[in-house]
Design an enzyme around this catalytic site. Structure first.
Site, PDB file in Angstrom:
ATOM      1  N   ASP A 123      21.032  -6.497  93.426  1.00 40.21           N
ATOM      2  CA  ASP A 123      20.174  -7.518  93.796  1.00 40.21           C
ATOM      3  C   ASP A 123      18.705  -7.181  94.125  1.00 40.21           C
ATOM      4  OD1 ASP A 123      21.881 -10.396  94.380  1.00 40.21           O
ATOM      5  OD2 ASP A 123      23.098  -8.612  94.501  1.00 40.21           O
ATOM      6  N   HIS A 181      16.282  -7.764  92.270  1.00 37.69           N
ATOM      7  CA  HIS A 181      15.327  -8.764  92.006  1.00 37.69           C
ATOM      8  C   HIS A 181      13.684  -8.522  91.898  1.00 37.69           C
ATOM      9  CE1 HIS A 181      18.596 -11.948  92.081  1.00 37.69           C
ATOM     10  NE2 HIS A 181      18.931 -11.471  92.992  1.00 37.69           N
ATOM     11  N   ASP A 199      21.706  -8.153  88.977  1.00 38.44           N
ATOM     12  CA  ASP A 199      20.644  -8.987  89.409  1.00 38.44           C
ATOM     13  C   ASP A 199      19.371  -8.017  89.936  1.00 38.44           C
ATOM     14  OD1 ASP A 199      22.250 -11.025  89.338  1.00 38.44           O
ATOM     15  OD2 ASP A 199      21.821 -11.651  91.325  1.00 38.44           O
ATOM     16  N   ASN A 241      24.707 -12.219  87.131  1.00 40.25           N
ATOM     17  CA  ASN A 241      24.319 -13.472  86.644  1.00 40.25           C
ATOM     18  C   ASN A 241      22.890 -13.730  86.459  1.00 40.25           C
ATOM     19  OD1 ASN A 241      23.966 -13.674  89.626  1.00 40.25           O
ATOM     20  ND2 ASN A 241      23.663 -15.777  89.301  1.00 40.25           N
ATOM     21  N   HIS A 242      21.856 -12.858  86.931  1.00 40.15           N
ATOM     22  CA  HIS A 242      20.685 -12.558  86.602  1.00 40.15           C
ATOM     23  C   HIS A 242      20.070 -11.605  85.399  1.00 40.15           C
ATOM     24  CE1 HIS A 242      18.770 -15.192  89.547  1.00 40.15           C
ATOM     25  NE2 HIS A 242      19.726 -14.948  90.333  1.00 40.15           N
ATOM     26  N   HIS A 267      29.706  -7.590  90.255  1.00 40.83           N
ATOM     27  CA  HIS A 267      28.589  -8.363  90.989  1.00 40.83           C
ATOM     28  C   HIS A 267      28.859  -9.726  91.611  1.00 40.83           C
ATOM     29  CE1 HIS A 267      25.232 -11.062  91.386  1.00 40.83           C
ATOM     30  NE2 HIS A 267      24.480 -10.191  92.118  1.00 40.83           N
TER      31      HIS A 267
END
Length: 208
Positions: free
Chosen positions: A54, A56, A85, A117-118, A169
């Site tokens: 994550d 990001h 992510d 999922n990203h 994840h």
């Protein structure tokens, strides 16, 4: 690649394409010998496994972790698991991906990925110009974005650390019982399905 794109891009498009196509080829050839699940042995004495997720697009955070924990390498016996992510929200996901892919090419046994999922077309397109699709198009072009997606389709969705710890994840499948061996046989070399047709589709979406 326009002059404006060159000013925004972390690397010249030719170099970026070379990194992406080489990583994709190695993954297609079975880089690390894994499919949906990657088994990561416990590092030797004095070694460690660092799990990151994550980020990001927050490049400064990612670089701080590398500085704090050390680079992955056989010399330091440091192994990294990038637990999904990396993309969307922040503006520097491209830079993070290029760093981890370059490290993968140099130290393939000391850096591993699991898909979040990203790392999907639907999520990367969901945020418009502020998402990963918009970021890549600003810095490169649509073909580069497609190359990223082809690489994501080759990532495993779960890692087993030292035969003891499960890393994924989204967490283990919550709607249907599944063993690790069942998940090993799951076809994840594709985009996660928007319309779930069966239990493997549901398990795939749960895990990422």
């Amino acid at each position: 690649q326009t002059e404006r794109q060159r000013d925004r891009a972390p690397l010249w498009i030719g170099m970026t394409t070379a990194i992406l196509t080489t990583v994709k080829k190695r993954l297609e050839e079975g880089y690390g010998g894994h499919g949906a699940v990657v088994d990561i042995p416990k590092p030797g004495r004095g070694g460690k496994i660092v799990v990151i997720g994550d980020t990001h697009g927050q490049l400064q955070d990612f670089l701080w972790i590398l500085h704090r924990q050390g680079l992955p390498s056989p010399h330091s016996k440091t192994v990294y698991v990038i637990n999904g992510d990396i993309a969307d929200r922040g503006e520097k996901a491209t830079e993070i991906f290029l760093i981890i892919f370059a490290l993968k090419l140099v130290y393939p046994d000391h850096i591993h990925f699991t898909r979040g999922n990203h790392e999907t077309i639907s999520m990367n397109s969901h945020y418009g110009s502020t998402g990963f699709k918009g970021e890549v198009r600003r810095k490169y072009n649509g073909r580069t974005f497609q190359l990223f997606q082809e690489i994501f389709d080759l990532w495993p969705v779960m890692a087993i650390l030292g035969k003891q710890v499960v890393v994924c994840h989204g967490g283990p499948p919550c709607r249907h019982f599944a063993t690790v061996n069942m998940l090993r046989d799951m076809d994840t070399r594709r985009q996660p399905p928007d319309n779930e047709r069966d239990i493997p589709d549901r398990n795939y979406n749960d895990i990422i």
